[in-house]
Design a protein around this motif. Structure first.
Motif, PDB file in Angstrom:
ATOM      1  N   LEU A   1       0.849  -1.186   0.000  1.00 35.34           N
ATOM      2  CA  LEU A   1       0.000   0.000   0.000  1.00 35.34           C
ATOM      3  C   LEU A   1       0.890   1.243   0.000  1.00 35.34           C
ATOM      4  CD1 LEU A   1      -2.850  -0.964   2.492  1.00 35.34           C
ATOM      5  CD2 LEU A   1      -3.067  -0.606   0.027  1.00 35.34           C
ATOM      6  N   THR A   2       1.390   1.591  -1.147  1.00 36.34           N
ATOM      7  CA  THR A   2       2.309   2.722  -1.302  1.00 36.34           C
ATOM      8  C   THR A   2       1.547   3.968  -1.754  1.00 36.34           C
ATOM      9  OG1 THR A   2       2.764   2.066  -3.583  1.00 36.34           O
ATOM     10  CG2 THR A   2       4.214   1.175  -1.870  1.00 36.34           C
ATOM     11  N   PRO A   3       2.114   5.154  -1.539  1.00 33.35           N
ATOM     12  CA  PRO A   3       1.445   6.387  -1.996  1.00 33.35           C
ATOM     13  C   PRO A   3       1.196   6.410  -3.499  1.00 33.35           C
ATOM     14  CG  PRO A   3       3.188   6.900  -0.429  1.00 33.35           C
ATOM     15  CD  PRO A   3       3.322   5.450  -0.728  1.00 33.35           C
ATOM     16  N   SER A   4       2.094   5.818  -4.282  1.00 32.27           N
ATOM     17  CA  SER A   4       1.913   5.819  -5.736  1.00 32.27           C
ATOM     18  C   SER A   4       0.674   5.034  -6.159  1.00 32.27           C
ATOM     19  CB  SER A   4       3.151   5.224  -6.415  1.00 32.27           C
ATOM     20  OG  SER A   4       3.346   3.871  -6.018  1.00 32.27           O
ATOM     21  N   LEU A   5       0.259   4.102  -5.309  1.00 38.33           N
ATOM     22  CA  LEU A   5      -0.925   3.310  -5.628  1.00 38.33           C
ATOM     23  C   LEU A   5      -2.197   4.158  -5.581  1.00 38.33           C
ATOM     24  CD1 LEU A   5      -1.328   0.258  -6.278  1.00 38.33           C
ATOM     25  CD2 LEU A   5      -2.063  -0.041  -3.924  1.00 38.33           C
ATOM     26  N   PHE A   6      -2.118   5.323  -4.942  1.00 34.41           N
ATOM     27  CA  PHE A   6      -3.264   6.211  -4.824  1.00 34.41           C
ATOM     28  C   PHE A   6      -3.089   7.484  -5.655  1.00 34.41           C
ATOM     29  CE2 PHE A   6      -3.164   3.580  -1.054  1.00 34.41           C
ATOM     30  CZ  PHE A   6      -4.484   3.197  -0.902  1.00 34.41           C
ATOM     31  N   ALA A   7      -2.237   7.414  -6.654  1.00 37.23           N
ATOM     32  CA  ALA A   7      -2.056   8.551  -7.553  1.00 37.23           C
ATOM     33  C   ALA A   7      -3.341   8.812  -8.341  1.00 37.23           C
ATOM     34  CB  ALA A   7      -0.900   8.281  -8.508  1.00 37.23           C
TER      35      ALA A   7
ATOM     36  N   ASN B   1       2.842   3.277 -11.723  1.00 35.50           N
ATOM     37  CA  ASN B   1       2.232   3.335 -10.384  1.00 35.50           C
ATOM     38  C   ASN B   1       1.061   2.365 -10.227  1.00 35.50           C
ATOM     39  OD1 ASN B   1       0.003   4.583 -11.672  1.00 35.50           O
ATOM     40  ND2 ASN B   1       0.759   6.634 -11.215  1.00 35.50           N
ATOM     41  N   VAL B   2       0.448   1.925 -11.318  1.00 32.90           N
ATOM     42  CA  VAL B   2      -0.711   1.015 -11.293  1.00 32.90           C
ATOM     43  C   VAL B   2      -1.745   1.541 -10.286  1.00 32.90           C
ATOM     44  CG1 VAL B   2      -1.356  -1.408 -11.395  1.00 32.90           C
ATOM     45  CG2 VAL B   2       1.029  -0.787 -11.568  1.00 32.90           C
TER      46      VAL B   2
ATOM     47  N   ASN C   1      -4.668 -10.982 -13.713  1.00 30.52           N
ATOM     48  CA  ASN C   1      -4.666 -11.698 -14.981  1.00 30.52           C
ATOM     49  C   ASN C   1      -3.423 -11.378 -15.802  1.00 30.52           C
ATOM     50  OD1 ASN C   1      -5.977 -13.509 -16.775  1.00 30.52           O
ATOM     51  ND2 ASN C   1      -6.595 -11.767 -18.054  1.00 30.52           N
ATOM     52  N   GLU C   2      -2.958 -10.141 -15.706  1.00 29.24           N
ATOM     53  CA  GLU C   2      -1.744  -9.771 -16.440  1.00 29.24           C
ATOM     54  C   GLU C   2      -0.509 -10.467 -15.888  1.00 29.24           C
ATOM     55  OE1 GLU C   2      -1.646  -5.570 -16.155  1.00 29.24           O
ATOM     56  OE2 GLU C   2      -3.119  -5.239 -17.768  1.00 29.24           O
ATOM     57  N   GLY C   3      -0.520 -10.762 -14.581  1.00 27.34           N
ATOM     58  CA  GLY C   3       0.590 -11.474 -13.963  1.00 27.34           C
ATOM     59  C   GLY C   3       1.796 -10.619 -13.638  1.00 27.34           C
ATOM     60  N   LEU C   4       1.745  -9.317 -13.911  1.00 31.34           N
ATOM     61  CA  LEU C   4       2.881  -8.427 -13.662  1.00 31.34           C
ATOM     62  C   LEU C   4       2.722  -7.634 -12.370  1.00 31.34           C
ATOM     63  CD1 LEU C   4       3.306  -7.022 -17.291  1.00 31.34           C
ATOM     64  CD2 LEU C   4       4.598  -8.880 -16.216  1.00 31.34           C
ATOM     65  N   TYR C   5       1.509  -7.482 -11.905  1.00 33.03           N
ATOM     66  CA  TYR C   5       1.247  -6.634 -10.746  1.00 33.03           C
ATOM     67  C   TYR C   5       0.417  -7.393  -9.702  1.00 33.03           C
ATOM     68  CZ  TYR C   5       2.384  -3.275 -14.406  1.00 33.03           C
ATOM     69  OH  TYR C   5       2.985  -2.606 -15.436  1.00 33.03           O
ATOM     70  N   THR C   6       0.834  -8.604  -9.408  1.00 28.62           N
ATOM     71  CA  THR C   6       0.090  -9.424  -8.450  1.00 28.62           C
ATOM     72  C   THR C   6       0.093  -8.805  -7.058  1.00 28.62           C
ATOM     73  OG1 THR C   6       0.719 -11.389  -9.694  1.00 28.62           O
ATOM     74  CG2 THR C   6      -0.155 -11.729  -7.492  1.00 28.62           C
ATOM     75  N   ASN C   7       1.227  -8.245  -6.654  1.00 27.04           N
ATOM     76  CA  ASN C   7       1.306  -7.628  -5.323  1.00 27.04           C
ATOM     77  C   ASN C   7       0.364  -6.437  -5.206  1.00 27.04           C
ATOM     78  OD1 ASN C   7       3.317  -9.460  -4.525  1.00 27.04           O
ATOM     79  ND2 ASN C   7       4.934  -8.172  -5.371  1.00 27.04           N
ATOM     80  N   GLN C   8       0.289  -5.643  -6.284  1.00 23.67           N
ATOM     81  CA  GLN C   8      -0.628  -4.498  -6.271  1.00 23.67           C
ATOM     82  C   GLN C   8      -2.092  -4.943  -6.249  1.00 23.67           C
ATOM     83  OE1 GLN C   8       2.079  -4.766  -8.037  1.00 23.67           O
ATOM     84  NE2 GLN C   8       3.296  -2.922  -7.677  1.00 23.67           N
ATOM     85  N   SER C   9      -2.372  -6.108  -6.836  1.00 24.06           N
ATOM     86  CA  SER C   9      -3.740  -6.614  -6.791  1.00 24.06           C
ATOM     87  C   SER C   9      -4.124  -7.002  -5.359  1.00 24.06           C
ATOM     88  CB  SER C   9      -3.895  -7.821  -7.717  1.00 24.06           C
ATOM     89  OG  SER C   9      -3.163  -8.930  -7.245  1.00 24.06           O
ATOM     90  N   TYR C  10      -3.168  -7.532  -4.586  1.00 19.49           N
ATOM     91  CA  TYR C  10      -3.435  -7.822  -3.176  1.00 19.49           C
ATOM     92  C   TYR C  10      -3.677  -6.526  -2.396  1.00 19.49           C
ATOM     93  CZ  TYR C  10      -2.238 -12.778  -3.490  1.00 19.49           C
ATOM     94  OH  TYR C  10      -2.239 -14.123  -3.783  1.00 19.49           O
ATOM     95  N   ALA C  11      -2.914  -5.489  -2.721  1.00 15.58           N
ATOM     96  CA  ALA C  11      -3.134  -4.196  -2.063  1.00 15.58           C
ATOM     97  C   ALA C  11      -4.517  -3.649  -2.403  1.00 15.58           C
ATOM     98  CB  ALA C  11      -2.050  -3.211  -2.490  1.00 15.58           C
ATOM     99  N   THR C  12      -4.950  -3.825  -3.633  1.00 15.93           N
ATOM    100  CA  THR C  12      -6.301  -3.420  -4.028  1.00 15.93           C
ATOM    101  C   THR C  12      -7.350  -4.197  -3.241  1.00 15.93           C
ATOM    102  OG1 THR C  12      -5.484  -2.962  -6.263  1.00 15.93           O
ATOM    103  CG2 THR C  12      -7.870  -3.146  -5.973  1.00 15.93           C
TER     104      THR C  12
END
Length: 301
Positions: free
Chosen positions: A66-72, A79-80, A263-274
């Protein structure tokens, strides 16, 4: 019959007041009751442990990312950001409830308060609503795609997704509101009529406030289904990672955003944060709704 029911109720209350050694003696005389108690306790424990495991798993996997860039404000491949999806989720939820809420509540009011009891049409409507509640969401998505995207020519739009979700949650809101209205004692209505109030005034001043906790429960379930929906929205609202300029633009919600990232498989960690953000939103909605229901119930008392 009422005397037998009262005696059984008093027996249950007497058992509930017993200490555990006293209860064990009672269960020895009735082994089947002991078996049922063990099964019920194990089921409850398993359910709670499963829920806690899922919540802990999501929090452990998602909180570190849960980084600040995730809420850009704007989404890009670096930043996804989930902020556009979060805003789209709020818009989608508000639109869907604005469409389905009044329709479902007013339909339930008619079925309970105005329709003649035993009416075959009412029975047909109830069976139809229960059937629609069990239809998979992907079927609603295909229906919304064929109706709004193809027939109306809207293509992938926020409005088309909201209309599809409104159709999907309408039976849920209608049935829960109907049950909430049925739970209001008839003595409330009779007292209101006895004081000279009309049916409309009785419904909106007496019956509806008493049924608010049950109605809110249905709305909460509807919100949960909207927030967690993916299949229906992928066919109607699309997967554009941005905030549309108007209701006829395409956009993704948090659930769709999470699905696409996974599904893309590149941002799995960000999907958990979502998923963590999604979980927090649902918890907040439940908490706020519970507070509102308690305040309304307190005023009614």
């Amino acid at each position: 019959m009422e005397t037998i029911m009262e005696e059984k109720y008093m027996e249950v209350q007497a058992i509930n007041r017993q200490t555990w050694p006293q209860r064990l003696k009672s269960y020895k005389r009735s082994p089947l009751s002991l078996i049922l108690l063990v099964l019920v306790s194990l089921s409850a424990l398993l359910t709670v442990l499963t829920l806690l495991f899922l919540i802990a798993y999501i929090l452990v996997k998602g909180i570190p990312y849960l980084t600040p860039s995730l809420f850009a404000w704007e989404y890009n491949s670096e930043n996804v950001s989930l902020m556009p999806a979060l805003i789209n989720t709020v818009i989608m939820t508000a639109l869907s409830l604005l469409i389905a809420g009044p329709l479902g509540i007013f339909a339930a009011i008619y079925l309970v308060e105005y329709a003649r009891r035993g009416n075959k049409l009412v029975s047909l409507v109830r069976v139809t609503a229960e059937t629609l509640s069990g239809i998979p969401s992907i079927v609603y998505g295909l229906f919304g795609f064929l109706l709004f995207a193809v027939t109306f020519g809207w293509s992938y739009t926020i409005l088309g997704g909201a209309m599809t979700l409104a159709i999907m949650i309408l039976p849920l809101i209608m049935r829960t509101t109907e049950e909430a209205l049925k739970s209001v004692p008839d003595s409330y209505r009779e007292g209101s009529f006895g004081l000279g109030a009309g049916r409309l005034r009785t419904v909106f001043r007496i019956v509806l406030p008493s049924a608010v906790p049950g109605i809110l429960a249905g709305v909460i379930l509807a919100v949960g289904r909207i927030v967690g929906e993916t299949a229906a929205l992928m066919y109607t609202a699309g997967t554009v990672a941005g905030i549309p300029d108007n209701l006829f633009g395409s956009g993704r919600t948090l659930a769709v955003h999470m699905y696409v990232l996974t599904n893309e498989g590149l941002y799995t960690n960000q999907s958990y944060a979502t998923a963590v953000v999604l979980l927090a939103i649902v918890v907040c909605i439940n908490a706020v709704s519970g507070v509102i229901a308690k305040k309304v119930a307190g005023k009614n008392k």
